[in-house]
Design an enzyme around this catalytic site. Structure first.
Site, short mmCIF file in Angstrom:
data_model
loop_
_atom_site.label_atom_id
_atom_site.label_comp_id
_atom_site.label_asym_id
_atom_site.label_seq_id
_atom_site.Cartn_x
_atom_site.Cartn_y
_atom_site.Cartn_z
N THR A 121 0.86 -1.19 0.00
CA THR A 121 0.00 0.00 0.00
C THR A 121 0.89 1.24 0.00
OG1 THR A 121 -1.64 -1.25 1.25
CG2 THR A 121 -1.86 1.16 1.26
N LEU A 151 -6.69 -8.31 0.66
CA LEU A 151 -6.95 -9.48 1.51
C LEU A 151 -7.04 -9.07 2.99
CD1 LEU A 151 -4.16 -10.25 3.18
CD2 LEU A 151 -3.51 -11.25 1.00
N GLU A 153 -6.24 -10.38 6.84
CA GLU A 153 -5.57 -11.40 7.64
C GLU A 153 -6.65 -12.22 8.35
OE1 GLU A 153 -2.54 -9.75 10.22
OE2 GLU A 153 -1.70 -8.66 8.54
N GLY A 258 -7.02 -1.93 15.08
CA GLY A 258 -5.56 -1.98 15.16
C GLY A 258 -5.04 -2.60 13.89
N CYS A 261 -2.54 -2.21 9.03
CA CYS A 261 -3.02 -1.42 7.88
C CYS A 261 -3.79 -0.16 8.26
CB CYS A 261 -3.86 -2.30 6.97
SG CYS A 261 -2.88 -3.56 6.16
N1 LIG Z 1 -1.18 -7.42 6.19
C1 LIG Z 1 -2.29 -7.14 5.53
O1 LIG Z 1 -3.37 -7.60 5.88
C2 LIG Z 1 -2.24 -6.29 4.28
C3 LIG Z 1 -3.35 -6.24 3.44
C4 LIG Z 1 -3.28 -5.45 2.29
C5 LIG Z 1 -2.15 -4.70 2.04
N2 LIG Z 1 -1.09 -4.75 2.89
C6 LIG Z 1 0.11 -3.97 2.56
O2 LIG Z 1 1.08 -4.88 2.05
C7 LIG Z 1 2.39 -4.46 2.44
C8 LIG Z 1 3.09 -5.57 3.19
O3 LIG Z 1 2.36 -5.84 4.37
P1 LIG Z 1 2.64 -7.13 5.27
O4 LIG Z 1 1.64 -7.13 6.35
O5 LIG Z 1 2.76 -8.31 4.39
O6 LIG Z 1 4.08 -6.75 5.86
P2 LIG Z 1 5.10 -7.72 6.60
O7 LIG Z 1 5.87 -6.82 7.51
O8 LIG Z 1 4.39 -8.90 7.15
O9 LIG Z 1 6.05 -8.25 5.43
C9 LIG Z 1 6.98 -7.46 4.76
C10 LIG Z 1 8.18 -8.34 4.44
O10 LIG Z 1 9.06 -7.61 3.59
C11 LIG Z 1 10.39 -7.94 3.96
N3 LIG Z 1 11.29 -6.90 3.46
C12 LIG Z 1 11.39 -5.62 3.85
N4 LIG Z 1 12.34 -4.98 3.14
C13 LIG Z 1 12.85 -5.88 2.27
C14 LIG Z 1 13.87 -5.82 1.28
N5 LIG Z 1 14.56 -4.70 1.06
N6 LIG Z 1 14.10 -6.94 0.57
C15 LIG Z 1 13.43 -8.07 0.80
N7 LIG Z 1 12.47 -8.18 1.73
C16 LIG Z 1 12.19 -7.10 2.47
C17 LIG Z 1 10.34 -8.04 5.46
O11 LIG Z 1 11.41 -8.78 6.00
C18 LIG Z 1 8.99 -8.74 5.67
O12 LIG Z 1 9.14 -10.15 5.71
C19 LIG Z 1 2.20 -3.19 3.25
O13 LIG Z 1 2.32 -2.07 2.40
C20 LIG Z 1 0.77 -3.30 3.73
O14 LIG Z 1 0.19 -2.05 3.98
C21 LIG Z 1 -1.10 -5.52 4.01
#
Ligand SMILES: NC(=O)c1ccc[n+]([C@@H]2O[C@H](COP(=O)([O-])OP(=O)(O)OC[C@H]3O[C@@H](n4cnc5c(N)ncnc54)[C@H](O)[C@@H]3O)[C@@H](O)[C@H]2O)c1
Length: 443
Positions: A121, A151, A153, A258, A261
Site C-alpha cells: 500500500t 486481503l 488477515e 488496530g 493497515c
Molecule cells: N497485512 C495485511 O493484511 C495487508 C493487506 C493489504 C495490504 N497490505 C500492505 O502490504 C504491504 C506488506 O504488508 P505485510 O503485512 O505483508 O508486511 P510484513 O511486515 O508482514 O512483510 C513485509 C516483508 O518484507 C520484507 N522486506 C522488507 N524490506 C525488504 C527488502 N529490502 N528486501 C526483501 N524483503 C524485504 C520483510 O522482512 C517482511 O518479511 C504493506 O504495504 C501493507 O500495507 C497488508
C-alpha cells in the site's frame, strides 16, 4: 508464468503461495535470512489459516521457492511483485524506504525486460516515482504497475483466491493484459478485473481502508453515546442495518481498530492531504476517535476498581488485533496491557496464536496461559479484547467458579447482558445497557 515476490510477509507469502497453487513458478524473496531458512525447511513464520499446508505442498512440488538473493530470485521472472512493508514514518506518512531499496536492487539486477508490480500500500505517485528512480539505474526496459491488495488477515487465502475484485493500475495495455492473464483463474465467478491508472489504483486502496476505518470509528462513537443514554447499540445496529443503504457489515462496536493497515493507512492519507495543503478533517477525526476507543476497556476497568487496580489481577482473552491471526501490530490489547501494568495490576493473558509475539514484547511481565480458563483463575476481572470463536460460548458456570470476582468487560459484545446479569456476572459490553446482576452472588 514465472513470478518473483519481494517481501515474504503476510501479503507476500500469501500472494506467492496462491499464485504457485494456480500453477505459476514462484520465487519468494526476503531480506530476513531466518525467515527464508525457516520456509526452506518447511516452516511458516506467520499464522494464517490454511497457509502452512499450501506452502508445504507447493514447495514440495517445486513451484514455490525461497531465497534471500534478489538478483537470483528475479533472474527468470516476467513479473516481480513488491510486497515489502510500508510502515508509518516519523511524519505520519508512509515510510517508503523499503520500496525504494527494493526498486534500486531490482534495477541493478535487471538483465531482461520485466513488469514490476507494487502490491504494498503506497501513497499516490509512488509508482511513477519508482519508475523514475529505476530508470536512473538501468537501461533495460521495464514497466511499473500498481496492484493493491485487499486481503484480510485471518481469511487471506480465501480472499486471495476469491477476491471481490482485482484492481490494476498500468499505463500500457500489454501490462493490463499480462496481469489479466495472471488473475484469470481467480476471477472465474465473474468478479471484476478493474484496470485504471496507477494513481487511481493507489488511491483506491487508501479510500477503501479510509471508509472501513470510518465505519468502525462511527459505530464506536455511536456506541459510547448509546451507553450514556441507556440505549443498546446492538438493537440500534439491527435497527439501522436492515436499511439497504446502510447494511450490517463493519458496523460492530469494539475496542478500536488496530493491525498493520488501518492505523498507518489513515495517517498516510492525513499526511497526503497535508502535503497538498489541505486538512483531511474526517480522517483526523476517525484516527482521534480510534485512539480514544483503544482506552475504552481501561477506563471501564479502572472505573470498576475506583481508580485503584494496584494488586488486582486482570485476565485478558484475545491479544491479536483480530481473530484468526497472530498479528499484534497496533493491537488494542497492548494498550490495555500497558495501562493495567502501569496501574499496578497483574495481568494473565490468553490468545490461541499471538502469545509468542506478545512474549517478545513483555517477557516475564505477564502471566501467559495456554487455555482461556487458566487465564481467569483467581482473576478479579476478565477483559475480552479479540473475538476468537472459542470465546463465544464458554461455560459460564466454570467461569463463575474460577474468577475471584464475577466481573467481565467485554470489548466485543459477545454475550447477552441480560443473561450475564441473570447468571450473576457484573458485565459491561460496549454501548450496551448495563443490567444489575439479578442472581445472588455465591448462591
Ligand atoms: N497485512 C495485511 O493484511 C495487508 C493487506 C493489504 C495490504 N497490505 C500492505 O502490504 C504491504 C506488506 O504488508 P505485510 O503485512 O505483508 O508486511 P510484513 O511486515 O508482514 O512483510 C513485509 C516483508 O518484507 C520484507 N522486506 C522488507 N524490506 C525488504 C527488502 N529490502 N528486501 C526483501 N524483503 C524485504 C520483510 O522482512 C517482511 O518479511 C504493506 O504495504 C501493507 O500495507 C497488508
Amino acid at each position: 508464468m514465472k513470478i518473483a515476490i519481494v517481501g515474504t510477509g503476510y501479503v507476500g507469502l500469501v500472494t506467492g503461495t496462491c499464485l504457485a497453487e494456480s500453477g505459476n513458478d514462484v520465487v519468494c524473496i526476503d531480506k530476513v535470512a531466518a525467515k527464508v531458512e525457516m520456509l526452506q525447511n518447511g516452516g511458516v513464520p506467520i499464522y494464517e489459516p490454511g497457509l502452512a499446508e499450501l506452502v508445504r505442498r507447493n514447495a514440495r512440488d517445486g513451484r514455490l521457492k525461497f531465497t534471500t538473493d534478489l538478483g537470483q530470485g528475479i533472474a527468470e521472472a516476467e513479473l516481480v511483485f513488491i510486497a515489502v512493508g510500508t510502515p508509518q514514518g516519523d511524519d505520519g506518512g508512509a515510510n517508503l524506504n523499503g520500496i525504494w531499496a527494493v526498486g534500486r536492487e531490482i534495477a541493478e539486477n535487471l538483465h531482461s525486460p520485466k513488469t514490476i508490480v507494487i502490491k504494498s500500500t503506497v501513497p499516490v505517485g509512488t509508482n511513477a516515482e519508482l519508475a523514475r528512480r529505476m530508470a536512473e539505474v538501468t537501461d533495460v526496459p521495464f514497466d511499473v504497475a500498481s496492484n493493491p491488495e485487499f486481503l484480510k488477515e485471518g481469511a487471506a487465502i480465501e480472499d486471495f483466491n476469491k477476491p471481490d475484485r482485482v484492481v490494476v493500475g498500468a499505463r500500457r495495455p500489454e501490462v493490463v493484459e499480462q496481469l489479466g492473464d495472471l488473475y484469470r483463474p481467480f476471477l472465474r465467478t465473474e468478479r471484476p478485473f478493474l484496470a485504471m491508472t496507477p494513481e487511481s489504483a493507489e488511491m483506491t486502496k487508501y479510500v477503501a481502508n479510509c471508509l472501513l476505518a470510518t465505519k468502525i470509528s462511527f459505530i464506536n462513537e455511536m456506541a459510547n453515546l448509546c451507553e450514556l443514554y441507556h440505549a443498546d447499540i446492538n438493537d440500534v445496529r439491527r435497527g439501522i442495518g436492515h436499511d439497504q443503504r446502510i447494511g450490517f457489515s463493519f458496523l460492530f462496536p469494539g475496542v478500536g481498530y488496530g493491525g498493520s493497515c488501518f492505523p498507518k493507512d489513515i495517517r498516510a492519507v492525513i499526511h497526503m492531504a497535508k502535503s497538498v495543503g489541505i486538512t483531511s478533517r474526517m480522517m483526523e477525526a476517525v484516527d482521534d476517535v480510534n485512539q480514544a476507543q483503544k482506552d475504552v476497556l481501561t477506563r471501564k476497568i479502572l472505573g470498576h476498581f475506583e481508580g485503584n487496580a494496584q494488586g488486582k489481577t486482570v485476565a485478558i482473552w484475545g491479544l491479536a488485533f483480530k481473530p484468526r491471526t497472530d498479528d499484534i501490530r497496533e493491537a488494542p490489547a497492548l494498550v490495555l496491557i500497558d495501562a493495567l501494568l502501569a496501574a499496578g495490576a497483574s495481568v494473565r493473558v490468553h490468545d490461541p496464536e499471538a502469545i509468542p509475539n506478545v512474549k517478545e514484547i513483555y517477557g516475564d511481565r505477564l502471566i501467559y496461559c495456554d487455555r482461556p480458563y487458566g487465564a481467569i483463575e483467581q482473576a478479579d476481572a476478565l477483559a475480552i479484547v479479540t473475538e476468537w470463536n472459542e470465546f463465544r460460548n464458554p461455560d459460564f458456570e466454570v467461569m463463575l467458579r474460577l474468577l475471584r470476582q464475577p466481573v467481565i468487560f467485554d470489548g466485543r459484545n459477545l454475550y447477552d447482558p441480560a443473561q450475564m446479569a441473570e447468571l450473576g456476572f457484573i458485565y459491561q459490553g460496549i454501548g450496551r445497557v448495563v443490567p444489575e446482576p439479578t442472581a445472588t452472588l455465591g448462591a
